[in-house]
Design an enzyme around this catalytic site. Structure first.
Site, PDB file in Angstrom:
ATOM      1  N   SER A 183     -35.983 -26.137   4.323  1.00  0.00           N
ATOM      2  CA  SER A 183     -35.762 -27.611   4.374  1.00  0.00           C
ATOM      3  C   SER A 183     -36.923 -28.344   4.819  1.00  0.00           C
ATOM      4  CB  SER A 183     -34.669 -27.584   5.813  1.00  0.00           C
ATOM      5  OG  SER A 183     -35.181 -26.898   6.884  1.00  0.00           O
ATOM      6  N   HIS A 211     -30.214 -27.520   0.921  1.00  0.00           N
ATOM      7  CA  HIS A 211     -31.256 -28.477   0.238  1.00  0.00           C
ATOM      8  C   HIS A 211     -31.075 -28.197  -1.247  1.00  0.00           C
ATOM      9  CE1 HIS A 211     -32.500 -30.482   3.812  1.00  0.00           C
ATOM     10  NE2 HIS A 211     -32.418 -29.317   4.491  1.00  0.00           N
ATOM     11  N   LYS A 255     -25.732 -33.102   2.727  1.00  0.00           N
ATOM     12  CA  LYS A 255     -26.733 -33.684   1.837  1.00  0.00           C
ATOM     13  C   LYS A 255     -26.890 -34.215   0.736  1.00  0.00           C
ATOM     14  CE  LYS A 255     -29.147 -31.345   5.768  1.00  0.00           C
ATOM     15  NZ  LYS A 255     -29.377 -30.194   6.323  1.00  0.00           N
TER      16      LYS A 255
END
Ligand code: PLP
Length: 411
Positions: A183, A211, A255
């Site tokens: 990250s 991610h 995200k």
């Protein structure tokens, strides 16, 4: 009584302030796909994890509104009680399909997922081995097991092998956990090699795709892609249907998916166990219906348009090429400046130029590794990326190079 409490808080804050480690929450208004308003100023954000700008997407907002109208604002209870509204099953089926897993379970957040899954699968007698740069909530989950926590050097598969060779025999079960895209560094874990080592030592492997879902591997995230052909593996690593060699794939909906929530994709039996044993699942209220509907709409969009999902990485690669940095592997590019104060000043300089690039400081990153963390999204304009790169090159990186000899001369 409360005087001593306030005194404690003030002393603690003053000590952090002195080390440039005091944090404040700054009001930030999202104005569109990439624009935000901060301290009264419009800025182009290179700090959001909303890689596909889906938090601002019209059709996804509409899906959230529609579900809110139909089912209400909140879930009303934990999923185990009455909070398991009908949208959960649809979302879980979608996630499982995307990951090639038998089943999925959705949690309130990624943090809740990691702090629930890990202690549901490993206990006091077991060992958990974690990559040093993994997300804080993986470490939090590992500590909750009450078992042995080992940390291997970042992406160092040799070190992982040494730890397992030395300690595996002392424990009935071993769990290896790593971010698949790190990250704060944006680099990828060597999933295939890690899976080989897991198989060799009869350890279970878990990846955190926070991610990578939506932006790596054609939108499917990593953990399912680029794996070398499997060696013979024992036990658990062989199970799990079509989902390849990582039997536990968690991730977040917060995200690239643009909303909120966490998930685990795994075999049906593991998911059934999680639904029976995972404390963060049933002692916490289910996600709001609107949030679940938004995630369903976002996944549909990603599936239907893999070219769009590839854009953030393409933009990040353009940026690293402009700065002569090693080619981006994900939409996250760190510019490590080292010192917290210097990093804060660099962030303020960019803010004056109309860019939001937040300074990341310890303890989020190791001491001496403070950085600008630049994240790219599908909607960033090429000319803004070029201007950002130019300012970072001439006024932050080269300015430091020019300063360094002076500092030496005066020392
Ligand atoms: C953001 C993040 C989480 C936490 O996810 P939330 O849904 O924001 O709670 C977990 N793991 C990693 C690697 C992350 O970057």
């Amino acid at each position: 009584m409360s005087a001593s409490l306030d005194e404690f808080a003030e002393r603690k804050l003053a000590a952090l302030e002195q080390r440039n480690l005091r944090r404040t929450l700054i009001e930030t208004e999202r104005l569109g796909p990439v624009e935000v308003k901060r301290r009264g100023k419009r800025l182009i954000s290179f700090s959001c994890n909303d890689y596909l700008n889906l938090s601002q997407h019209q059709a996804i907002k509409a899906a959230a509104v529609e579900a809110t109208e139909k089912y209400g604002v909140g879930a009303g209870a934990s999923r185990l009680v009455t909070g398991n509204h009908p949208l959960f099953a649809e979302l879980e089926a979608k996630l499982a399909k995307l990951k090639g897993a038998e089943a999925a379970c959705v949690f309130g957040s990624g943090y809740l997922a990691n702090t629930g899954i890990i202690p549901a699968l490993a206990g006091v007698d077991d060992m958990v081995v974690v990559d040093k740069l993994s997300h804080a909530c993986i470490f939090a989950g590992a500590k909750l097991t009450g078992g042995a926590l080992h940390v291997f050097r970042h992406n160092d598969t040799g070190h992982l092998g040494e730890i397992l060779a030395a300690h595996r025999a002392d424990h009935p079960r071993a769990l290896i956990v790593t971010d698949s895209v790190f990250s704060m560094d944006g680099d990828l874990a060597p999933i295939g090699e890690l899976a080989d080592i897991a198989a060799e030592h009869d350890a279970w492997m878990m990846t955190d795709d926070a991610h990578s879902l939506g932006v790596v591997g054609g939108g499917r995230g990593s953990g399912t892609v680029n794996l070398p052909s499997p060696k013979r593996s024992s036990g658990f690593a062989q199970a799990g249907g079509g989902q390849g060699r990582v039997p536990l794939q968690m991730g977040t909906l917060s995200k690239a998916i643009g909303g909120y929530g966490g998930y685990l994709c795994a075999s049906q039996s593991v998911i059934d166990l999680i639904r029976t044993r995972c404390r963060t699942l049933f002692y916490s209220t289910g996600l709001p219906p609107g949030v679940v509907a938004a995630a369903i709409a976002a996944l549909e969009l990603i599936e239907s348009d893999p070219d769009y999902a590839a854009l953030p990485l393409t933009k990040a690669k353009a940026f690293t090429a402009l700065l002569g940095l090693s080619e981006a592997e994900s939409p996250i590019v760190p510019i490590v400046l080292g010192d917290s104060e210097r990093t804060l000043l660099a962030s303020r300089l960019l803010e004056d130029e109309g860019f939001l690039v937040v300074a990341i400081r310890p303890p989020t990153v190791p001491d001496g590794k403070a950085r600008l963390r630049v994240t790219f999204t599908a909607a960033h304009k090429d000319e803004d990326i070029a201007r950002l790169a130019e300012i970072i090159r001439t006024r932050i990186l080269e300015a430091a190079d020019a300063e360094a000899p002076d500092a030496e001369a005066s020392a």
